[in-house]
Design a protein around this motif. Structure first.
Motif, PDB file in Angstrom:
ATOM      1  N   ILE A  69      11.168 -52.626  55.081  1.00  0.00           N
ATOM      2  CA  ILE A  69      12.547 -52.740  55.564  1.00  0.00           C
ATOM      3  C   ILE A  69      12.950 -51.560  56.449  1.00  0.00           C
ATOM      4  O   ILE A  69      14.127 -51.406  56.758  1.00  0.00           O
ATOM      5  CB  ILE A  69      13.546 -52.877  54.399  1.00  0.00           C
ATOM      6  N   SER A  70      11.976 -50.745  56.856  1.00  0.00           N
ATOM      7  CA  SER A  70      12.331 -49.549  57.630  1.00  0.00           C
ATOM      8  C   SER A  70      12.978 -49.897  58.975  1.00  0.00           C
ATOM      9  O   SER A  70      13.713 -49.093  59.524  1.00  0.00           O
ATOM     10  CB  SER A  70      11.114 -48.645  57.826  1.00  0.00           C
ATOM     11  N   GLY A  71      12.746 -51.104  59.496  1.00  0.00           N
ATOM     12  CA  GLY A  71      13.352 -51.500  60.766  1.00  0.00           C
ATOM     13  C   GLY A  71      14.670 -52.227  60.600  1.00  0.00           C
ATOM     14  O   GLY A  71      15.354 -52.547  61.583  1.00  0.00           O
ATOM     15  N   ILE A  82       7.205 -58.805  56.723  1.00  0.00           N
ATOM     16  CA  ILE A  82       6.392 -59.215  55.569  1.00  0.00           C
ATOM     17  C   ILE A  82       4.986 -58.654  55.769  1.00  0.00           C
ATOM     18  O   ILE A  82       4.335 -58.947  56.759  1.00  0.00           O
ATOM     19  CB  ILE A  82       6.335 -60.746  55.442  1.00  0.00           C
ATOM     20  N   GLU A  83       4.525 -57.852  54.804  1.00  0.00           N
ATOM     21  CA  GLU A  83       3.194 -57.256  54.912  1.00  0.00           C
ATOM     22  C   GLU A  83       2.163 -57.965  54.047  1.00  0.00           C
ATOM     23  O   GLU A  83       0.976 -57.914  54.336  1.00  0.00           O
ATOM     24  CB  GLU A  83       3.263 -55.772  54.542  1.00  0.00           C
ATOM     25  N   ASP A  84       2.622 -58.593  52.985  1.00  0.00           N
ATOM     26  CA  ASP A  84       1.698 -59.328  52.112  1.00  0.00           C
ATOM     27  C   ASP A  84       2.502 -60.404  51.388  1.00  0.00           C
ATOM     28  O   ASP A  84       3.679 -60.203  51.081  1.00  0.00           O
ATOM     29  CB  ASP A  84       1.050 -58.376  51.096  1.00  0.00           C
ATOM     30  N   ALA A 123       3.838 -40.291  61.990  1.00  0.00           N
ATOM     31  CA  ALA A 123       4.140 -41.713  61.945  1.00  0.00           C
ATOM     32  C   ALA A 123       5.329 -41.941  61.018  1.00  0.00           C
ATOM     33  O   ALA A 123       5.486 -41.267  60.016  1.00  0.00           O
ATOM     34  CB  ALA A 123       2.930 -42.492  61.425  1.00  0.00           C
ATOM     35  N   LYS A 124       6.181 -42.868  61.400  1.00  0.00           N
ATOM     36  CA  LYS A 124       7.335 -43.208  60.577  1.00  0.00           C
ATOM     37  C   LYS A 124       6.858 -43.879  59.296  1.00  0.00           C
ATOM     38  O   LYS A 124       6.128 -44.859  59.333  1.00  0.00           O
ATOM     39  CB  LYS A 124       8.250 -44.141  61.352  1.00  0.00           C
ATOM     40  N   LYS A 125       7.257 -43.303  58.180  1.00  0.00           N
ATOM     41  CA  LYS A 125       6.874 -43.869  56.892  1.00  0.00           C
ATOM     42  C   LYS A 125       7.734 -45.091  56.606  1.00  0.00           C
ATOM     43  O   LYS A 125       8.952 -45.041  56.675  1.00  0.00           O
ATOM     44  CB  LYS A 125       7.040 -42.839  55.796  1.00  0.00           C
ATOM     45  N   GLY A 126       7.083 -46.212  56.278  1.00  0.00           N
ATOM     46  CA  GLY A 126       7.806 -47.437  56.001  1.00  0.00           C
ATOM     47  C   GLY A 126       8.469 -47.406  54.641  1.00  0.00           C
ATOM     48  O   GLY A 126       8.045 -46.712  53.734  1.00  0.00           O
ATOM     49  N   LYS A 127       9.552 -48.162  54.525  1.00  0.00           N
ATOM     50  CA  LYS A 127      10.255 -48.322  53.262  1.00  0.00           C
ATOM     51  C   LYS A 127       9.873 -49.694  52.729  1.00  0.00           C
ATOM     52  O   LYS A 127      10.235 -50.718  53.311  1.00  0.00           O
ATOM     53  CB  LYS A 127      11.761 -48.211  53.494  1.00  0.00           C
ATOM     54  N   ASP A 187      12.661 -51.770  44.962  1.00  0.00           N
ATOM     55  CA  ASP A 187      12.013 -50.746  45.775  1.00  0.00           C
ATOM     56  C   ASP A 187      10.563 -50.648  45.313  1.00  0.00           C
ATOM     57  O   ASP A 187      10.303 -50.568  44.114  1.00  0.00           O
ATOM     58  CB  ASP A 187      12.735 -49.413  45.570  1.00  0.00           C
ATOM     59  N   ALA A 188       9.607 -50.665  46.234  1.00  0.00           N
ATOM     60  CA  ALA A 188       8.188 -50.678  45.873  1.00  0.00           C
ATOM     61  C   ALA A 188       7.777 -49.426  45.107  1.00  0.00           C
ATOM     62  O   ALA A 188       6.984 -49.506  44.168  1.00  0.00           O
ATOM     63  CB  ALA A 188       7.323 -50.849  47.112  1.00  0.00           C
ATOM     64  N   GLU A 189       8.313 -48.273  45.490  1.00  0.00           N
ATOM     65  CA  GLU A 189       7.966 -47.040  44.775  1.00  0.00           C
ATOM     66  C   GLU A 189       8.453 -47.106  43.340  1.00  0.00           C
ATOM     67  O   GLU A 189       7.732 -46.755  42.404  1.00  0.00           O
ATOM     68  CB  GLU A 189       8.573 -45.814  45.462  1.00  0.00           C
ATOM     69  N   LEU A 190       9.668 -47.579  43.143  1.00  0.00           N
ATOM     70  CA  LEU A 190      10.219 -47.722  41.797  1.00  0.00           C
ATOM     71  C   LEU A 190       9.430 -48.758  41.001  1.00  0.00           C
ATOM     72  O   LEU A 190       9.112 -48.552  39.826  1.00  0.00           O
ATOM     73  CB  LEU A 190      11.695 -48.115  41.871  1.00  0.00           C
TER      74      LEU A 190
END
Length: 97
Positions: free
Chosen positions: A58-60, A37-39, A4-8, A87-90
């Motif tokens: 924003i992966s799309g 928008i996911e949440d 599955a494509k991992k989302g950014k 960036d969510a990871e950051l």
């Protein structure tokens, strides 16, 4: 095996004086730029201070963080609102206890 494509993911924060149309403006800019928008969470403090946070994918999108931030600033800046995108990871790394 297909992966599955991992989302950014990004975290968007909007703050300023409460007024009609803030959520619609932000959502429209994101939709026009293929940001999902996911949440979403919003609150009005003391009847006048609006604060909203969003988690989005924003992966799309063809745009990067700076370009999305510029488009949101252009849309809500005239309303006197401040937009911050990370960036969510950051974001999660920076706020790890």
């Amino acid at each position: 095996m297909v992966q599955a494509k991992k989302g950014k993911k990004i975290v968007i924060a909007v703050i300023g004086r409460d007024q009609v149309g803030i959520v619609a403006k932000v959502a429209t800019v994101l939709a026009e730029n293929t940001v999902n928008i996911e949440d979403i969470n919003q609150k009005v403090f003391a009847g006048d201070v609006f604060a909203m946070t969003m988690m989005a994918d924003i992966s799309g999108s063809a745009l990067g963080l700076a370009e999305i931030n510029a488009k949101l600033d252009e849309a809500v800046g005239p309303m006197g609102l401040k937009v911050t995108i990370q960036d969510a990871e950051l974001f999660q790394y920076m706020h790890r206890v």
